[in-house]
Write a protein that holds these residues in place. Structure first.
Motif, mmCIF file in Angstrom:
data_model
loop_
_atom_site.group_PDB
_atom_site.id
_atom_site.type_symbol
_atom_site.label_atom_id
_atom_site.label_comp_id
_atom_site.label_asym_id
_atom_site.label_seq_id
_atom_site.Cartn_x
_atom_site.Cartn_y
_atom_site.Cartn_z
ATOM 1 N N SER A 85 0.826 -1.215 0.000
ATOM 2 C CA SER A 85 0.000 0.000 0.000
ATOM 3 C C SER A 85 0.855 1.257 0.000
ATOM 4 C CB SER A 85 -0.916 0.020 1.235
ATOM 5 O OG SER A 85 -1.869 -1.011 1.186
ATOM 6 N N GLY A 86 0.255 2.337 -0.453
ATOM 7 C CA GLY A 86 0.856 3.664 -0.392
ATOM 8 C C GLY A 86 -0.248 4.685 -0.180
ATOM 9 N N ARG A 87 0.065 5.834 0.368
ATOM 10 C CA ARG A 87 -0.955 6.828 0.669
ATOM 11 C C ARG A 87 -0.494 8.222 0.274
ATOM 12 N NH1 ARG A 87 -2.820 7.054 6.305
ATOM 13 N NH2 ARG A 87 -3.013 9.317 6.078
ATOM 14 N N ILE A 88 -1.441 9.149 0.236
ATOM 15 C CA ILE A 88 -1.142 10.522 -0.137
ATOM 16 C C ILE A 88 -2.021 11.459 0.678
ATOM 17 C CG2 ILE A 88 -2.826 10.626 -2.038
ATOM 18 C CD1 ILE A 88 -0.704 12.265 -3.609
ATOM 19 N N GLU A 89 -1.494 12.661 0.946
ATOM 20 C CA GLU A 89 -2.248 13.663 1.688
ATOM 21 C C GLU A 89 -2.545 14.862 0.798
ATOM 22 O OE1 GLU A 89 -0.993 14.408 5.633
ATOM 23 O OE2 GLU A 89 -1.096 12.256 6.098
ATOM 24 N N ALA A 90 -3.431 15.730 1.293
ATOM 25 C CA ALA A 90 -3.964 16.810 0.461
ATOM 26 C C ALA A 90 -2.860 17.736 -0.054
ATOM 27 C CB ALA A 90 -5.009 17.602 1.251
ATOM 28 N N GLY A 91 -1.869 18.012 0.770
ATOM 29 C CA GLY A 91 -0.826 18.941 0.360
ATOM 30 C C GLY A 91 -0.094 18.493 -0.889
ATOM 31 N N ALA A 92 0.049 17.178 -1.062
ATOM 32 C CA ALA A 92 0.765 16.654 -2.231
ATOM 33 C C ALA A 92 -0.033 16.828 -3.516
ATOM 34 C CB ALA A 92 1.083 15.180 -2.018
ATOM 35 N N LEU A 93 -1.336 17.090 -3.403
ATOM 36 C CA LEU A 93 -2.174 17.271 -4.582
ATOM 37 C C LEU A 93 -2.377 18.730 -4.955
ATOM 38 C CD1 LEU A 93 -5.001 14.621 -4.008
ATOM 39 C CD2 LEU A 93 -3.033 14.460 -5.524
ATOM 40 N N THR A 94 -1.946 19.617 -4.102
ATOM 41 C CA THR A 94 -2.242 21.034 -4.335
ATOM 42 C C THR A 94 -1.017 21.927 -4.371
ATOM 43 O OG1 THR A 94 -2.588 21.371 -1.943
ATOM 44 C CG2 THR A 94 -4.531 20.823 -3.265
ATOM 45 N N GLU A 95 0.147 21.409 -4.042
ATOM 46 C CA GLU A 95 1.325 22.255 -3.886
ATOM 47 C C GLU A 95 1.822 22.817 -5.210
ATOM 48 O OE1 GLU A 95 5.838 22.095 -1.989
ATOM 49 O OE2 GLU A 95 4.561 20.325 -1.969
ATOM 50 N N VAL A 96 1.747 22.029 -6.290
ATOM 51 C CA VAL A 96 2.335 22.449 -7.552
ATOM 52 C C VAL A 96 1.368 22.156 -8.690
ATOM 53 C CG1 VAL A 96 3.500 20.235 -7.872
ATOM 54 C CG2 VAL A 96 4.421 22.259 -8.992
ATOM 55 N N ASP A 97 1.352 23.014 -9.709
ATOM 56 C CA ASP A 97 0.538 22.780 -10.901
ATOM 57 C C ASP A 97 1.153 21.634 -11.705
ATOM 58 O OD1 ASP A 97 -1.620 24.212 -12.813
ATOM 59 O OD2 ASP A 97 0.051 23.498 -14.036
ATOM 60 N N TRP A 98 0.313 20.843 -12.378
ATOM 61 C CA TRP A 98 0.830 19.663 -13.069
ATOM 62 C C TRP A 98 1.832 20.034 -14.152
ATOM 63 C CZ3 TRP A 98 0.718 18.425 -18.199
ATOM 64 C CH2 TRP A 98 -0.168 19.117 -19.027
ATOM 65 N N SER A 99 1.670 21.194 -14.764
ATOM 66 C CA SER A 99 2.595 21.595 -15.831
ATOM 67 C C SER A 99 3.935 22.074 -15.282
ATOM 68 C CB SER A 99 1.959 22.687 -16.682
ATOM 69 O OG SER A 99 1.709 23.848 -15.916
ATOM 70 N N GLU A 100 4.074 22.138 -13.963
ATOM 71 C CA GLU A 100 5.336 22.510 -13.330
ATOM 72 C C GLU A 100 5.878 21.370 -12.467
ATOM 73 O OE1 GLU A 100 4.311 25.998 -11.159
ATOM 74 O OE2 GLU A 100 4.253 27.285 -12.927
ATOM 75 N N ALA A 101 5.249 20.222 -12.548
ATOM 76 C CA ALA A 101 5.666 19.071 -11.753
ATOM 77 C C ALA A 101 6.878 18.400 -12.405
ATOM 78 C CB ALA A 101 4.492 18.098 -11.603
ATOM 79 N N GLY A 102 7.300 17.268 -11.856
ATOM 80 C CA GLY A 102 8.408 16.528 -12.433
ATOM 81 C C GLY A 102 8.093 16.076 -13.854
ATOM 82 N N SER A 103 9.114 15.864 -14.641
ATOM 83 C CA SER A 103 8.932 15.565 -16.062
ATOM 84 C C SER A 103 8.074 14.330 -16.303
ATOM 85 C CB SER A 103 10.295 15.372 -16.732
ATOM 86 O OG SER A 103 11.038 16.567 -16.730
ATOM 87 N N ARG A 104 8.296 13.265 -15.557
ATOM 88 C CA ARG A 104 7.558 12.032 -15.804
ATOM 89 C C ARG A 104 6.086 12.179 -15.423
ATOM 90 N NH1 ARG A 104 9.665 9.320 -19.801
ATOM 91 N NH2 ARG A 104 11.895 9.737 -19.722
#
Length: 531
Positions: free
Chosen positions: A448-467
């Motif tokens: 299993s793996g999990r994610i919190e709200a901050g990881a979904l809102t901190e950066v715009d997808w067009s500025e995220a990591g290349s992959r």
């Protein structure tokens, strides 16, 4: 993941939970100098693991006697899962369950169609196959099974984010260490295969495989047009390579296409030549344009399924040609617990027969399924992008009698979600769990793996990591092509194709990845044809 300069990678967490001891993997076919390290996933070690008994199915975080009232400005009614097609409100369901899928044929055929100056039929667009056509950077586990990575980024549509669930398996054994393989090649030699880039490409690919396989591997060849004929029974390659080449060289296009005859004869040969302790697989090479015999997949499904259940023989589909019956091939291969790819040129053929086919012959996991549990306190609604024909009832996640997907070594599987967060969301958003059976002992395991709200809102997808950007770009392109047929809602946060083309071009330059450059070309061609 390594973000580009001036950008930040989307954040997420990874942790493991193994429910039983992991047993050894199965067989790796390694032609073409393949050393098991050609991951279409990552290379870092997995997170921690622990043993224990199977836990109850993932459920949303406790929310009191009913779904909690959202922060001011949010919807009071839970919405749950959306599939992009329902005209009415979806059920209040915060679980998403699907069988893993590593097919890529839909994307390959769409690229070929766009290159020919035409738009692909929306019915052939399966977004998950676009997303899974690219190398990822997920960490690999230290043993068998999967690592689980969950990350994300926001979109420019209010309260909507993209969440990526990434699963990766460990790289395979070296060629010297693997058990032998027994492969039955079922080759379409009908008149439709005379087009350049069809039978000639198949012959070259088979010659390549013959030279690269080990001497203790065995191959059989069945050719079919209006009828099927065994051109080569199951034959050990040691001392017989010249004979195999001669059979391959004599493959020439003839009459009509009786796929039923070819598949039935191919499975008869595979069962008769089955080798204990080897990987036994049927490889169908065809444009799947059946026009004689059974022209629908229905009559073949039971034969294919029975061979899988009784003898462990699985099916790998290789599609070719500018006219290709994608739906027919997809149905056959799904029943055979295998995978489909599409080949249009020599470079793709080398990739398929040197990388994809070897990676998908040895198994790291059988009947693999994923289940994502969303927290209703922070999530208003969500949507899995694609996997329409791979969805599994939530209650069947731990029902091991229900088929899942087969995944080989050094491979990655990606699922992309659009997630609408409630205003003011904070803390836990989702937990993703993958369950699979050991290839040999069929013991169940989970991670299993999990994610919190901050990881979904901190950066715009067009500025995220290349992959991550590549994943999102592929999904948005698929959504645009699929939406032409109606009955498909755009993926939230979609940008105009012209802008998507610019993003893809920049990614191609940054990653220096030829597959990403091909994505940029396809996006530009789609934009030109649509607008």
């Amino acid at each position: 993941m390594t973000p580009r300069a001036g950008s930040r990678a989307p954040r997420g967490t990874t942790y493991g939970r193994v429910l039983a001891a992991v047993a050894a993997g199965a067989v790796l076919l390694t032609g073409c100098g393949y050393d098991g390290g050609s991951d279409r996933g990552g290379v870092a070690p997995d997170s921690g693991r622990r043993n224990g008994n199977p836990a109850p199915a993932p459920v949303p975080a406790p929310a009191g006697p009913s779904h909690p009232a959202p922060p001011d400005g949010g919807s009071a009614a839970p919405q749950g899962e959306d599939d992009g097609r329902r005209p009415s409100a979806p059920p209040a369901d915060y679980l998403s369950t699907f069988a893993l899928d590593v097919d890529t044929a839909s994307y390959g055929y769409a690229r070929r169609t766009l290159a020919d100056g035409k738009l692909p039929d929306p019915a052939t667009i399966r977004p998950e196959e676009f997303v899974n056509s690219f190398r990822q950077d997920y960490p690999q586990p230290t043993g068998n099974g999967f690592s689980v990575t969950v990350d994300g980024a926001r979109t420019r549509e209010a309260n909507w984010s993209l969440m990526r669930v990434g699963l990766a398996t460990r790289a395979g054994k070296s060629s010297a260490d693997r058990p032998p393989a027994a492969l039955t090649f079922v080759v379409d030699i009908s008149g439709s295969m005379a087009e350049p880039g069809r039978l000639d490409l198949v012959r070259n690919s088979l010659d390549l495989m013959t030279d690269r396989l080990r001497g203790d591997d065995a191959v059989a060849i069945v050719a079919f047009s209006d009828k099927a004929e065994t051109r080569l029974p199951m034959t050990r390659l040691d001392g017989n390579r010249r004979r195999v080449h001669e059979v391959v060289d004599r493959l020439r296009p003839t009459d009509s296409t009786n796929v039923e005859a070819g598949v039935r004869r191919g499975y008869d040969v595979a069962v008769e030549g089955r080798r204990e302790g080897a990987t036994n697989r049927v490889v169908l090479l065809s444009d799947a344009l059946a026009n004689t015999g059974a022209t629908s997949a229905d009559t073949l499904l039971e034969r294919i399924g029975a061979a899988r259940r009784t003898h462990g023989i699985t099916l790998f589909g290789v599609g070719v040609g500018s006219q290709y019956n994608d739906a027919f091939m997809e149905r056959l291969v799904d029943r055979g617990d295998g995978h489909t790819v599409y080949v249009s040129d020599e470079e793709e053929a080398r990739r398929v027969f040197c990388d994809d086919l070897p990676a998908q012959i040895e198994l790291r996991a059988r009947d693999a399924k994923a289940q994502v549990s969303f927290d209703p306190r922070n999530v208003e609604s969500f949507r899995l992008i694609g996997y329409d024909n791979r969805k599994v009832a939530d209650g069947d996640f731990r029902n091991d009698a229900v088929d899942g997907g087969e995944v080989g070594p050094g491979h990655s599987v990606t699922a992309l979600y659009a997630v609408r967060l409630r205003p003011g969301a904070a803390g836990h958003v989702a937990t993703a769990t993958v369950r699979w059976l050991d290839p040999e002992g069929r013991a169940p395991h989970e991670e299993s793996g999990r994610i919190e709200a901050g990881a979904l809102t901190e950066v715009d997808w067009s500025e995220a990591g290349s992959r991550f950007q590549v994943t999102a770009t592929a999904a948005y392109l698929a959504s645009e092509l699929r939406g032409r047929g109606g009955g498909w809602a755009p993926v939230p946060g979609a940008v105009p194709l012209a802008r998507l083309s610019e993003i893809a071009t920049a990614l191609a330059t940054r990653t220096e990845d030829p597959e990403v450059r091909a994505l940029a070309t396809a996006t530009h061609q789609a934009a030109r044809l649509l607008y």
